[in-house]
Design an enzyme around this catalytic site. Structure first.
Site, PDB file in Angstrom:
ATOM      1  N   ASP A   1      35.057  33.485  40.860  1.00  0.00           N
ATOM      2  CA  ASP A   1      35.496  34.311  41.989  1.00  0.00           C
ATOM      3  C   ASP A   1      34.535  35.493  42.043  1.00  0.00           C
ATOM      4  OD1 ASP A   1      36.661  36.084  43.739  1.00  0.00           O
ATOM      5  OD2 ASP A   1      38.555  36.294  42.650  1.00  0.00           O
TER       6      ASP A   1
ATOM      7  N   LYS B   1      29.133  42.368  48.132  1.00  0.00           N
ATOM      8  CA  LYS B   1      29.602  41.182  48.857  1.00  0.00           C
ATOM      9  C   LYS B   1      29.640  41.440  50.368  1.00  0.00           C
ATOM     10  CE  LYS B   1      33.459  37.877  48.665  1.00  0.00           C
ATOM     11  NZ  LYS B   1      34.676  37.564  47.898  1.00  0.00           N
TER      12      LYS B   1
ATOM     13  N   ASP C   1      46.029  37.743  50.864  1.00  0.00           N
ATOM     14  CA  ASP C   1      45.077  38.233  49.865  1.00  0.00           C
ATOM     15  C   ASP C   1      44.730  39.699  50.132  1.00  0.00           C
ATOM     16  OD1 ASP C   1      42.914  38.840  48.247  1.00  0.00           O
ATOM     17  OD2 ASP C   1      41.817  36.985  48.647  1.00  0.00           O
TER      18      ASP C   1
HETATM   19  P1  ADP Z   1      38.724  41.900  45.169  1.00  0.00           P
HETATM   20  O1  ADP Z   1      39.281  40.590  45.595  1.00  0.00           O
HETATM   21  O2  ADP Z   1      38.468  42.829  46.329  1.00  0.00           O
HETATM   22  O3  ADP Z   1      37.521  41.767  44.290  1.00  0.00           O
HETATM   23  P2  ADP Z   1      40.990  42.339  43.323  1.00  0.00           P
HETATM   24  O4  ADP Z   1      41.799  41.186  43.752  1.00  0.00           O
HETATM   25  O5  ADP Z   1      40.489  42.340  41.934  1.00  0.00           O
HETATM   26  O6  ADP Z   1      39.811  42.696  44.316  1.00  0.00           O
HETATM   27  O7  ADP Z   1      41.890  43.657  43.545  1.00  0.00           O
HETATM   28  C1  ADP Z   1      41.472  44.912  43.179  1.00  0.00           C
HETATM   29  C2  ADP Z   1      42.496  45.933  43.641  1.00  0.00           C
HETATM   30  O8  ADP Z   1      43.747  45.672  42.997  1.00  0.00           O
HETATM   31  C3  ADP Z   1      42.103  47.358  43.321  1.00  0.00           C
HETATM   32  O9  ADP Z   1      42.311  48.180  44.438  1.00  0.00           O
HETATM   33  C4  ADP Z   1      43.082  47.712  42.201  1.00  0.00           C
HETATM   34  O10 ADP Z   1      43.375  49.099  42.191  1.00  0.00           O
HETATM   35  C5  ADP Z   1      44.303  46.912  42.603  1.00  0.00           C
HETATM   36  N1  ADP Z   1      45.231  46.723  41.483  1.00  0.00           N
HETATM   37  C6  ADP Z   1      44.951  46.205  40.267  1.00  0.00           C
HETATM   38  N2  ADP Z   1      46.036  46.242  39.478  1.00  0.00           N
HETATM   39  C7  ADP Z   1      47.038  46.793  40.229  1.00  0.00           C
HETATM   40  C8  ADP Z   1      48.418  47.104  39.973  1.00  0.00           C
HETATM   41  N3  ADP Z   1      48.961  46.877  38.778  1.00  0.00           N
HETATM   42  N4  ADP Z   1      49.140  47.668  40.974  1.00  0.00           N
HETATM   43  C9  ADP Z   1      48.584  47.916  42.165  1.00  0.00           C
HETATM   44  N5  ADP Z   1      47.306  47.646  42.462  1.00  0.00           N
HETATM   45  C10 ADP Z   1      46.540  47.103  41.501  1.00  0.00           C
HETATM   46 MG    MG Z   2      39.464  38.650  45.862  1.00  0.00          MG
END
Ligand code: ADP
Ligand code: MG
Length: 617
Positions: free
Chosen positions: A23, A87, A211
C-alpha cells in the site's frame, strides 16, 4: 524466472519467492504478505513493532535519503528537504497541480508547466517516480530483513480514480526500486479482498468502501459476483482527511493563544499540529485529552472534538450519497460496508458511516493495514495459491480521441469495465491526405482542450486517396492494470500500420533509467528532441512512400511534376539533416501538396481499372 526449491519432506517444488502486497499511501505506506503456513495475510512488523512507514523522504546536503519515521521528525526542522504527500504528484504536470501548489512546503519546479513535475531539494531535482521509489525501496528492505529472503515481485495498490499516467508512474516507481510490479490494483478492491468478501463461489455482493486517510477521502461502490470485482462508482475529496482534523484542533487551540499564529514560529506551529494529532488519536479511546505546548496547558474533550470535525464528516457523507446516486443504488442495496484508513478509527466517523448506511461496518482488521493485506491476497492469487478470484475494475474517466474541430470522441466511457477493448473507424478530411494525427484524451468535457492529453501519434504512409476514402480503424485496449494501448490501422490501402502508445507521462524502460540522470534542463531538451525525432520519422516515411510511388507510377506524372517532386524531396532530406523541426514540418507539407494531384490521378485510374468489366449494383 524466479528460483525454485524442493521441499525435502514432500518432494514437491516450492516457489522460493514471495510476492508482496504494497500500500503506497499518501501519508503512510506498508508491506504485507500471505503467510504460507496459515494462509492469512499479515502486515510486516519491524522490531519497532510498527507496520506503517510514513511516506516521507528526507535528503541531507549530500543527497543521502532517510525514509519513514526518522524523516517525519525532520519535517519541522528542514521542511525544504523533507518530502511528503508525493503520491499527489504522481504522473502529474505542474499545470495539473498548480492549483494545489500552496499545499507543499517543498519546492516544486514550475517553469515548464506541461512537463512532469520535478521537486527541487538543494541543487538536485527529483521526479515523483524517484521519490516514490525511495519509499518502495525502504519497504522492500524492511521486508527482506524480516523475511530473510530477497523480494523482487510485488502488487501495488492505487486509488480507484488514478489515471493511466498515474498507474504507469506507480509501476515505474516500483521498477526503479527493483521490484517487478506484477499488478496494480485498486485500493477499495484490495480492502474488500482483505475481508474475503465475495470469495465464495456463487456469492454476489454490493460493497461500499469508505476510505478516510491522512489527506484524502475516497468512497467506492463495488460489486463482487463469482469472484469478479467491479467498481460501480467512485467519489471523494482529494483534500479531506485526518490532517484536516488536526488543523481544526490546532486552530481551536490557537484561538485563545494568539502567540502560536506568530509567523516566525514555524516550529511551534508544527508542534501544535503534532500535539493536535496526538489529542485526536487519544480521543479515539478516551473522553478527554490534556497536553502541553511551549509551557501552556491544552485540553480537548471528545464532545469538543466532535463539534470541530462534524463539518468534515458531513462532507464525507454527502460524497457517499453522491457515489450511491452515480452507481444507481439505494442505501438498502449495499450489503457490506468496509472501513479503510487510519481516520476511520475516530468514533464520530464510524458512527456517522454506520448511521448513513444503516448497518454495522467492517472494522475487524486494522483500517490502516487493510489495503496492504488485500494487496497481499492478490499477490497470493497471482502466485497461483488461490485460483478462486479474478479482478475486474473500471475506468475512472472517459477515454477518446480528438476529431474535427477539437471535439472529444469517446471510445471508452468512464466507469467501463477493465480490461476493455473498443474500436471506431475514421476517415481522411483532405484529398490525398498522407497521414492522420491520433490524439488520445481523457476526461468528460466535449472539447479536448478541456480534457487531459495522454498521448499523440501520427499514422503515416496512407497512400493518396480522395477525402473520405481511407478507412482508419482506431482501437483502444486497456489491460488488466488499467494501462491503455492505442492502435490505428488504414484498412483500404493494405499498407496499414499499427502503433502502440503509452500515456504521455508514462515512461518506457529506457526513459526511466535516463530520468535518473536528467536534471530539469535536460528534461526540457528531451521534449524538443522527441518532437524533432517524431517530425523526422514522419518525414522519412513520407520520403519512402513518395519514392515507392514514383517507381511504380512514373508514367502518370509530367516531367515538371517529376522535377518538382525530386527537388522537394531533396529539400526535405536537407531539413532532416539540419535537424530543424519546423523546416521538416514545412517541407513535409509542401511535398504532400506537390504529390496530391498526381496521387489522385493514379487513384482515379486505379478505380476505373477496378470498375472495368464489372457490373455496378
Ligand atoms: P493514507 O491512506 O493517507 O496513507 P492512513 O490510512 O495511514 O493514510 O491514515 C493516516 C491518518 O490516520 C492520519 O491522519 C492519522 O492521524 C490518522 N489516525 C491514525 N490513528 C488514528 C487514531 N487512533 N484515531 C484517529 N485517527 C488516527
Ligand atoms: Mg490509504
Amino acid at each position: 524466472m524466479g528460483k525454485v526449491a524442493i521441499n525435502i519432506a514432500t518432494g514437491s517444488l516450492l516457489k522460493e519467492e514471495i510476492i508482496v502486497g504494497i500500500d503506497l499511501g499518501t501519508t503512510n505506506s506498508l508491506i504485507a504478505i500471505v503467510r504460507t503456513d496459515t494462509h492469512q495475510p499479515i502486515a510486516l512488523k519491524e522490531i519497532d513493532g510498527l507496520t506503517l512507514v510514513p511516506s516521507i523522504v528526507h535528503f541531507d546536503e549530500h543527497g543521502n535519503t532517510t525514509v519513514g519515521n526518522p524523516a517525519k521528525e525532520l519535517l519541522i526542522a528542514q521542511p525544504e528537504r523533507t518530502i511528503y504527500s508525493v503520491k499527489r504528484l504522481m504522473g502529474k504536470s505542474y499545470k495539473d497541480v498548480s492549483r494545489d501548489a500552496g499545499f507543499f512546503a517543498y519546492n516544486i519546479i514550475d517553469d515548464d508547466t506541461d512537463a512532469l513535475v520535478k521537486i527541487q531539494v538543494g541543487d538536485r531535482y527529483y521526479s515523483p517516480i524517484e521519490l516514490s521509489s525511495y519509499i518502495l525501496k525502504e519497504l522492500k528492505k524492511r521486508a527482506e530483513h524480516i523475511l530473510k529472503t530477497t523480494i523482487s515481485k510485488a502488487v501495488i495498490t492505487v486509488p480507484a480514480y488514478f489515471s493511466d499516467a498515474q498507474r504507469q508512474a506507480t509501476r515505474d516507481a516500483g521498477r526503479l526500486a527493483g521490484l517487478d510490479v506484477l499488478r496494480i490494483i485498486n485500493e477499495p478492491t484490495a480492502a474488500s479482498l482483505a475481508y474475503g468478501l465475495g470469495a465464495k463461489h456463487g456469492e454476489e455482493k454490493t460493497i461500499a468502501v469508505y476510505d478516510l486517510g491522512g489527506g484524502t477521502f475516497d468512497i467506492s461502490i463495488l460489486t463482487i459476483s463469482n469472484g469478479i470485482f467491479e467498481v460501480l462508482a467512485t467519489n471523494g475529496d482529494t483534500y479531506l482527511g485526518g490532517d484536516d482534523m488536526d488543523n481544526a484542533v490546532a486552530a481551536y487551540w490557537n484561538k485563545d493563544r494568539a502567540l502560536w499564529s506568530d509567523e516566525g514560529a514555524k516550529a511551534l506551529r508544527q508542534e501544535v499540529r503534532m500535539t493536535a494529532e496526538q489529542a485526536k488519536k487519544h480521543l479515539t479511546n478516551n473522553e478527554s485529552f490534556e497536553g502541553e505546548i511551549n509551557g501552556c496547558k491544552v485540553t480537548l474533550t471528545r464532545a469538543e472534538f466532535n463539534g470541530l470535525i462534524q463539518p468534515l464528516v458531513d462532507r464525507t457523507i454527502t460524497a457517499c450519497a453522491n457515489a450511491l446516486r452515480d452507481a444507481g443504488l439505494q442505501v438498502s442495496q449495499i450489503d457490506e460496508v468496509v472501513m479503510v484508513g487510519g481516520s476511520t478509527r475516530t468514533p464520530l466517523v464510524k458512527e456517522s458511516v454506520q448511521k448513513f448506511f444503516g448497518r454495522a461496518v467492517h472494522d475487524e482488521l486494522n483500517p490502516d493495514e487493510v489495503v496492504a493485506l488485500g494487496a497481499a491476497v492478490q499477490a497470493d492469487i497471482l502466485a497461483g495459491n488461490n485460483t478462486e478470484m479474478l479482478l475486474l475494475d473500471v475506468t475512472p474517466l472517459s477515454l477518446g480521441i480528438e476529431t474535427m474541430g477539437g471535439l472529444m470522441d469517446v471510445l471508452i466511457p468512464r466507469n467501463s469495465k477493465i480490461p476493455n477493448k473498443a474500436g471506431r473507424q475514421y476517415t481522411t478530411q483532405k484529398d490525398g491526405q498522407g497521414s492522420m494525427r491520433i490524439s488520445v484524451f481523457q476526461g468528460e468535457r466535449d472539447l479536448v482542450k478541456d480534457n487531459r492529453k495522454l498521448s499523440e501519434f501520427n499514422l503515416t504512409g496512407i497512400p493518396g486517396m480522395p477525402a473520405g476514402m481511407a478507412k482508419v480503424d482506431v482501437t483502444f485496449l486497456i489491460d488488466a492494470d488499467g494501462i491503455l494501448k492505442v492502435s490505428a490501422k488504414e484498412l483500404r490501402s493494405g499498407v496499414a500500420q499499427s502503433i502502440e502508445v503509452k500515456p504521455q507521462y508514462g515512461l518506457t524502460d529506457e526513459e526511466v533509467e535516463q530520468m535518473l540522470l536528467d536534471s530539469l534542463t535536460h528534461a526540457k531538451d528531451d521534449i524538443k528532441t522527441r518532437a524533432l525525432v517524431e517530425a523526422a520519422t514522419e518525414a522519412r516515411q513520407m520520403l519512402d512512400t513518395t519514392e515507392k510511388f514514383l517507381a511504380k507510377h512514373r508514367e502518370f506524372l509530367t516531367e515538371e511534376e517529376i522535377t518538382m517532386t525530386a527537388d522537394q524531396m531533396r529539400l526535405l532530406q536537407e531539413a532532416i539533416d539540419a535537424q530543424d523541426k519546423d523546416r521538416i514540418h514545412h517541407a513535409t507539407e509542401t511535398l504532400n501538396d506537390i504529390s496530391r494531384p498526381y496521387a489522385e490521378r493514379v487513384m482515379d485510374a486505379a478505380l476505373k481499372d477496378a470498375m472495368r468489366g464489372k457490373k455496378v449494383i
